[in-house]
Design a protein around this motif. Structure first.
Motif, PDB file in Angstrom:
ATOM      1  N   PRO A 183       0.819  -1.211   0.000  1.00 48.32           N
ATOM      2  CA  PRO A 183       0.000   0.000   0.000  1.00 48.32           C
ATOM      3  C   PRO A 183       0.857   1.268   0.000  1.00 48.32           C
ATOM      4  O   PRO A 183       2.065   1.220   0.215  1.00 48.32           O
ATOM      5  CB  PRO A 183      -0.798  -0.119   1.304  1.00 48.32           C
ATOM      6  CG  PRO A 183       0.073  -0.929   2.203  1.00 48.32           C
ATOM      7  CD  PRO A 183       0.839  -1.878   1.308  1.00 48.32           C
TER       8      PRO A 183
ATOM      9  N   SER B 101       3.741   3.364  -4.019  1.00 48.21           N
ATOM     10  CA  SER B 101       2.522   2.580  -3.862  1.00 48.21           C
ATOM     11  C   SER B 101       2.579   1.501  -4.941  1.00 48.21           C
ATOM     12  O   SER B 101       2.656   1.807  -6.130  1.00 48.21           O
ATOM     13  CB  SER B 101       1.280   3.459  -4.040  1.00 48.21           C
ATOM     14  OG  SER B 101       0.104   2.700  -3.840  1.00 48.21           O
TER      15      SER B 101
ATOM     16  N   ASP C 260      -5.646   6.618  -3.034  1.00 48.05           N
ATOM     17  CA  ASP C 260      -5.421   6.135  -1.662  1.00 48.05           C
ATOM     18  C   ASP C 260      -4.492   7.082  -0.923  1.00 48.05           C
ATOM     19  O   ASP C 260      -3.432   7.459  -1.444  1.00 48.05           O
ATOM     20  CB  ASP C 260      -4.792   4.732  -1.679  1.00 48.05           C
ATOM     21  CG  ASP C 260      -5.847   3.643  -1.751  1.00 48.05           C
ATOM     22  OD1 ASP C 260      -7.038   3.977  -1.941  1.00 48.05           O
ATOM     23  OD2 ASP C 260      -5.475   2.455  -1.629  1.00 48.05           O
TER      24      ASP C 260
ATOM     25  N   GLN D  24      -2.150   7.722   2.404  1.00 45.36           N
ATOM     26  CA  GLN D  24      -1.443   7.052   3.492  1.00 45.36           C
ATOM     27  C   GLN D  24      -2.142   7.370   4.808  1.00 45.36           C
ATOM     28  O   GLN D  24      -2.367   8.537   5.134  1.00 45.36           O
ATOM     29  CB  GLN D  24       0.005   7.565   3.495  1.00 45.36           C
ATOM     30  CG  GLN D  24       0.931   6.842   4.452  1.00 45.36           C
ATOM     31  CD  GLN D  24       2.360   7.363   4.362  1.00 45.36           C
ATOM     32  OE1 GLN D  24       2.698   8.128   3.453  1.00 45.36           O
ATOM     33  NE2 GLN D  24       3.188   6.971   5.312  1.00 45.36           N
TER      34      GLN D  24
END
Lengths: 506, 506
Positions: free
Chosen positions: B277, B305, B364, B366
């Motif tokens: 991720p 990522s 996305d 963090q």
């Protein structure tokens, strides 16, 4: 110009058989290579200063040359390693701006940082293919590498001092090599100039190479990066960064590193070794004479063109009669990086020769032959750079395959034996000139066992083993950083000196 | 599940004062680090197998981590270095296609070659920030690096054998680690599976890393590359490449490397450690507690990522109350590489803490905190990964600046002294269980001086110095490749064994 009587020297050599000088002890050993480099990956042309050529078979498929395999060409011996102990305190002068002053590496690290990929290539890379036997290290393809460089823009540094003055026409960088006493600094100092527009556009001061602090052998803690320009411009151990109205007065700028016709002396009228022209070559498989298995093979190599990048590489298996396009292997790292390419072929049993030809983004096509020039600079002819691949049906059990992990021969022998020298009478006279009479005397700069000389500035003559014509030309005209002695030595003195260096190195 | 009586053990430890076993000689010395790595650049968590963490201050500004500074996490000891002697003959089986057979590295080198940049990161990177003290090496940020990998596509290899069979659901790679005798291979074998779509899309077999032949410590001569996935999937010393209907039956796949709640055992129902991720952190200046000069500073770090790349990194000097955009430093090497970034700040005298937050191309962000999980896997919380920078007005004369060239402490001491062990009666019973009674006995896998054990499969317990709870949990439930002993040992046997390991490592 002073003329040397070649026949006289040859005659004196012939007469020398049987005459022996007092034996001189000979005890040298190979020095440890810098930066984790392994002898198997290099042709060691010289050690003080370093001239390390990456073996053709030690280049990889990827676009970045690791530090451990990166070539080294130092014009003078390196400063002491202790300068890395307090790397951040390394400082350099800034001149030629509205203001002036100095900065430290620590100061630079607080400024805007950038990382760029750029090929570093010695001006003499490819010299070994010259037919007129120019002086200098006989580099084939391996005086080149591509690295990621991190630092700050020269433009940002000049901006800190109010920008460059109106007269500025060149960016001049001065190296931090320790200069020997008794030598006119301007004759040996490493100081280079490039056009100021270039300096302001993309030149950098860099302290990191491939993600590691810049190693001493590569100019650490701080060097100038001139992306896309030949290696000599990328001054190491930088002590001064200046915007100047004129090119540096150093010999290395004024007459050295100039593209000139064979036999001509260099001057400002000749093109300086600045931008690197379009070039490509194959690195494998089968480099360095290692046999490969006949059948399907994937050839690979590198292609670049300073400031431009390459659009295309073609490969020919029939010496340029027909060409096929190669494929790029990895990511494009920018216009000053090289790209690696590959092409699938079928190797027949026996010798296979392949040549490559790159075309850059401005449409320049790599020529079949480069224009011959005095020092063999900038050779990018595709005919010279072809790769001969020996293909066999069965690989020998013992001879190892082309894997990059097997040690290969190096040029410097690790000798530690006693040696006696047999010198002619002429050479014996030359020895006195070498060690004492010439001003400065040759021992200041050169290592030569027969003279018990340990100078570190010029090439180690025991390793260089120059030819007679090469010695004479260097003594009379000078070469590289070496001054001309034609004015201070008589004809017979030059002959004696040359005979001594020749006989003392056989 | 078997319950351990913690109080009993603590009591027996308290009673142990003054009881001494026969002295056992203690003589270990630090092993030479692989691939030109310097101790100053690493936290050495373990040596057999290697667990080497790159020091935070040893990461550079550039996007590629050099081999000399690249972390190493081996699950088992490496095969012998002699496998590199004939690297091109290294061969592996290909299964699960219409046809099947084997290929050698030489065969691969005649196929279509590509180079890609990809981050390699251990699943446990960031584990040190977990509050529940999970077992395993206590990595902070340095079990990660970004490299250029060269090889051929898995899809091209399968194509050579007619393509994958209809049932293929996973790409399964088997490592070439030498397995110890007496251990159930499926318990320790390194064999990992990833979805077959991933395998066909961008997985590769690679033999070159950063332009050099893949070193032994990094899986040379040949490893699997699963771009953008956690390290464990990138099987080293590959011996088998298979398209399989099911995930590997190896413990490392079935229950190991699974994201599971604290206290839960791992199984197929838990997410496997596959795609990495979005994550970022700062690497300097001032990492590893080195003071820096107060005033203007340029912070730098990395962001990535898996399979996506990052769009943006933000930096906060007030623990996330406000954020500022950072700037990218170098070239973009692709969606699986990391990008380095920088941001200019002003450091006040004293402690300065900065955190960073990356946003990937899928949007996305963090998270502030990662979800706690049993093994402390996949930690990407920005709050944990902040950098504390101590800024001072004047740098101490002796304490060196943050230059990356100064040796720092390493965890393994180079001890060569005699040592005596003081063991409780309980621990003395445990010693017999450790060395003989357990099946397989612990000495087969572990090194533990107090037991005169020299096993190389599991962690070196003298260096790991596990806590009591950690030992008990590992013995009863198993951990990583270690089998569970809860079924074969009684409660008091587990207590005795745990007491011995604990006392023998203090």
């Amino acid at each position: 110009m002073y003329a040397v009587n070649r026949r006289f020297i040859l005659k004196s050599l012939a007469a020398s058989v049987g005459l022996a000088l007092t034996p001189i002890s000979f005890a040298s050993s190979a020095r440890t290579l810098p930066v984790n480099k392994q002898a198997a990956d290099f042709v060691i042309h010289n050690d003080l200063p370093w001239a390390l050529e990456t073996m053709r078979g030690s280049f990889g498929f990827g676009p970045i040359t690791p530090l451990s395999r990166f070539f080294v060409r130092n014009n003078l011996p390196m400063p002491p390693a202790s300068i890395l102990d307090r790397a951040d305190e390394w400082s350099f002068k800034v001149e030629g701006c509205v203001g002036s002053g100095s900065l430290s590496l620590r100061d630079l690290k607080s400024m805007r940082v950038q990382t760029v990929a750029s090929v570093l290539q010695c001006s003499g890379n490819g010299r070994a293919y010259s037919s007129h036997n120019p002086s200098g290290s006989q580099w084939s393809v391996g005086a080149a590498g591509c690295a990621l460089w991190t630092g700050v823009a020269v433009a940002d540094i000049f901006e800190k001092f109010g920008g460059v003055s109106n007269e500025a026409a060149f960016l001049t960088g001065t190296g931090g090599e320790s200069l020997p006493e008794g030598i006119d600094a301007s004759m040996v100092a490493v100081e280079r100039s490039v056009p100021i527009q270039k300096g302001l556009e993309d030149c950098m001061l860099v302290w990191e190479m491939n993600g590691a602090p810049l190693p001493l052998a590569h100019g650490g803690p701080l060097r100038l990066l001139v992306p896309g320009y030949f290696g000599v411009n990328n001054v190491k151990w930088l002590t001064r960064l200046a915007a100047t109205a004129q090119e540096s007065t150093a010999k290395i700028q004024q007459s050295g590193y100039r593209l000139r016709a064979i036999g001509e002396s260099g001057g400002l009228q000749h093109p300086s070794m600045w931008r690197m022209p379009v070039k490509s070559w194959l690195n494998g498989p089968g480099a360095n004479g290692r046999p490969v298995k006949a059948g399907a093979a994937m050839l690979y190599g590198v292609a670049f063109s300073g400031e431009r990048g390459v659009d295309k590489v073609e490969v020919s298996g029939d010496n340029g009669k027909s060409w096929q396009d190669a494929q790029w292997i990895g990511p494009d790292l920018g216009v000053n990086a090289w790209r690696t390419f590959s092409i699938g072929v079928t190797l027949g049993v026996g010798e296979n020769r392949y040549v490559t030809r790159a075309i850059d983004s401005a449409g320049d096509i790599q020529p079949e032959l480069a224009i011959p020039n005095e020092r063999g600079y900038g050779n990018n002819g595709w005919a010279d750079h072809g790769l001969n691949i020996l293909a066999v049906d069965e690989l020998p059990e013992t001879a190892s395959a082309d894997s990059g992990d097997v040690p290969m021969n190096v040029i410097i022998e690790q000798a530690s034996k006693e040696k006696t020298y047999t010198l002619s009478k002429t050479a014996q006279r030359g020895r006195a000139i070498f060690t004492a009479q010439s001003q400065p005397n040759c021992s200041v700069c050169h290592t030569l066992d027969a003279a018990q000389a340990k100078g570190l500035v010029g090439p180690n003559l025991d390793k260089l083993k120059p030819g007679l014509a090469q010695i004479e030309a260097a003594v009379v005209q000078g070469v590289g950083a070496m001054p001309a002695y034609g004015g201070q030595l008589s004809g017979s003195e030059v002959e004696a000196l040359s005979a001594f260096v020749f006989e003392g190195t056989r």
